[in-house]
Design a protein around this motif. Structure first.
Motif, short mmCIF file in Angstrom:
data_model
loop_
_atom_site.label_atom_id
_atom_site.label_comp_id
_atom_site.label_asym_id
_atom_site.label_seq_id
_atom_site.Cartn_x
_atom_site.Cartn_y
_atom_site.Cartn_z
N PHE A 78 30.22 35.43 -33.74
CA PHE A 78 29.04 35.01 -34.18
C PHE A 78 28.37 34.14 -33.33
O PHE A 78 27.10 33.93 -32.85
N HIS A 131 27.37 23.04 -44.38
CA HIS A 131 26.23 23.38 -43.99
C HIS A 131 25.73 23.09 -42.62
O HIS A 131 25.02 23.81 -42.02
N LYS A 149 32.48 32.07 -41.98
CA LYS A 149 31.18 32.76 -42.44
C LYS A 149 29.90 31.68 -42.44
O LYS A 149 28.98 31.82 -42.34
N ALA A 150 30.70 30.43 -42.75
CA ALA A 150 29.38 29.27 -42.73
C ALA A 150 28.88 29.05 -41.31
O ALA A 150 27.78 28.75 -41.24
N GLN A 151 29.80 29.40 -40.12
CA GLN A 151 29.20 29.24 -38.72
C GLN A 151 28.18 30.61 -38.69
O GLN A 151 27.13 30.36 -37.94
N ALA A 152 28.34 31.49 -39.21
CA ALA A 152 27.38 32.74 -39.05
C ALA A 152 26.22 32.39 -39.90
O ALA A 152 24.99 32.59 -39.01
N SER A 153 26.20 31.85 -40.99
CA SER A 153 24.88 31.44 -41.41
C SER A 153 24.18 30.37 -40.81
O SER A 153 22.99 30.32 -40.59
N TYR A 154 24.90 29.37 -40.26
CA TYR A 154 24.36 28.31 -39.35
C TYR A 154 23.61 28.71 -38.06
O TYR A 154 22.40 28.29 -37.81
N LYS A 187 34.11 30.02 -47.11
CA LYS A 187 33.07 29.79 -46.30
C LYS A 187 33.42 29.06 -45.08
O LYS A 187 32.87 29.22 -43.84
N ASP A 209 22.76 31.89 -37.59
CA ASP A 209 21.29 32.65 -37.82
C ASP A 209 20.15 31.50 -38.03
O ASP A 209 19.23 31.99 -37.48
N ARG A 210 20.38 30.67 -39.20
CA ARG A 210 19.21 29.65 -39.03
C ARG A 210 18.76 28.84 -37.72
O ARG A 210 17.78 28.60 -37.50
#
Length: 430
Positions: A305, A256, A264-269, A200, A271-272
């Motif tokens: 991202f 997080h 991948k963690a940056q992509a999720s962050y 991640k 998006d949020r």
């Protein structure tokens, strides 16, 4: 191990003092001779140590990310000076110095914990040997020996003999079952922590030997814990399991809220963060503003991202600023000007491509092929002499070529004749 532990004997007294202070608090709640009182004292010691090591943990994160960034440059140096190890080392040290990176910074938390770990091991080993140590006197020694965690004494080991375990008031089966479960949990928590980091929080756009090393450690560390864990007392296993769980939770928090760029963690962050900003039209937290500010400062160096994040704000009619805030654009991306011209997110007119003209329109030179009223469509040929007056050209062309009267159409080109202006032919000899 006794020789190694003796090297850290200077810290044995402070560690034993901290344990005794916590034991006096938990002993008043659960009883002084219970495993809860002594076990929670060890857990509290771990939490206290890890809180003090938070600044070093932050340094470790920065150093790890800096090393990931330098991996391509390090690989170039290794390939350039693969036959000269001394020059290779000199160039590596120069690279570290120029970038302000210290490879040992990623090991600081582990190195800082080592004295406390060996001091605690020495304290518990002395309790098992019925020896006083530090501020632990005879009364505390007897109380610690009576303490059991799920039937296993704090000072018992997986490799202890049955007689030694019975002397501590427990059975060998209980000790081995409890220690085996704790070793499995300790190895599993270490594996999950390392796997979480690899899957991640690693930049997926850069493939370097550093990633292969981390992947190897993901499998090596759990095996090391399993091998050495059978020689650790139950109290030390409690300490190490607690510090592994703390590390896992601390890393989850960092991934997080402050992920590695390109991971991948940056992509999720992002998006949020995009959903939150578009919903409230502002960047709320200071940490989020710092990340937005860093993304804006990158300019064209943004990764996939980060570009997606900026485009998402633009589609919502927002624009990120250099100070990390966002403002509303003059108009949204789908807005139109008063004359119906499409505009971009910044309000500027959208550039339109000219309409494609047909071949007859391009040959006539008109836009859309429209002619003014009363104007005849007489094609000009290259056979007309440039010196003739304009009013005589149509008549001459009609006599020579027998051109059809102008009726809004153009005579078709003869087969085999090139399109466009033709060079005048020499008069034929008859």
């Amino acid at each position: 191990m006794d020789t190694i532990a003796s090297l850290f004997s200077f810290i044995t007294t402070p560690v034993s003092w901290v344990i005794v202070q916590f034991h006096s608090v938990y002993g008043a709640i659960f009883g002084p001779d219970t495993g809860w009182a002594w076990g929670l004292s060890i857990v509290s010691l771990v939490i206290l140590i890890r809180i003090c090591l938070i600044p070093l943990f932050v340094k470790q994160i920065k150093a790890t990310r800096a090393m990931q960034t330098l991996q391509p440059e390090m690989k170039k140096i290794q390939e350039r000076y693969k036959n000269d190890k001394q020059r290779q080392s000199e160039e590596m040290m120069k690279l570290y110095k120029d970038t302000g990176t210290n490879p040992l910074s990623s090991c600081l938390p582990i190195l800082a914990q080592s004295p406390f770990f060996f001091a605690l091991y020495h304290v518990l080993n002395s309790i098992a040997s019925n020896d006083t140590i530090g501020v632990i006197n005879e009364n505390l020694l007897q109380s610690a020996q009576k303490a059991h965690i799920v039937g296993a004494p704090l000072a018992a080991k997986f490799t202890d003999s049955a007689s030694k375990v019975e002397a501590l008031g427990a059975s060998l089966t209980d000790v081995r079952v409890v220690t085996a479960i704790m070793i499995v949990l300790m190895s599993a928590s270490q594996f999950f922590t390392q796997r979480q980091l690899m899957t991640k929080n690693v930049d997926t756009t850069v493939k370097t030997p550093f990633m292969q090393q981390q992947k190897m450690l993901m499998y090596v560390f759990p095996v090391m814990f399993a091998v050495f864990g059978i020689n650790f007392p139950v109290g030390v296993l409690v300490y190490w399991l607690t510090t592994n769980v703390w590390t896992m939770g601390q890393q989850m928090y960092v991934i997080h809220n402050n992920p590695t760029p390109g991971s991948k963690a940056q992509a999720s962050y992002l998006d949020r963060l995009t959903k939150h900003i578009t919903q409230h039209n502002k960047v709320g937290k200071r940490r989020d503003r710092a990340i937005v500010k860093a993304i804006v400062a990158k300019g064209r160096d943004r990764n996939e991202f980060e570009r997606k994040f900026i485009n998402g704000l633009s589609k919502a009619g927002l624009a990120a600023q250099a100070d990390g805030t966002v403002i509303k654009s003059d108009s949204a991306a789908t807005a139109q000007a008063e004359d119906g011209t499409p505009t971009t997110a910044g309000g500027a007119p959208k550039r339109q491509q000219p309409k494609r003209q047909s071949k007859s329109q391009r040959q006539h030179g008109g836009v859309g092929g429209a002619k003014a009223a009363g104007e005849t469509d007489v094609p000009k040929t290259s056979l007309t002499k440039s010196g003739e007056p304009e009013d005589t050209k149509p008549a001459a062309a009609a006599k020579k070529g027998g051109a059809k009267p102008a009726g809004g159409t153009r005579s078709k080109a003869q087969s085999g004749q090139r399109k466009g202006p033709q060079r005048p032919k020499s008069p034929s000899k008859k």
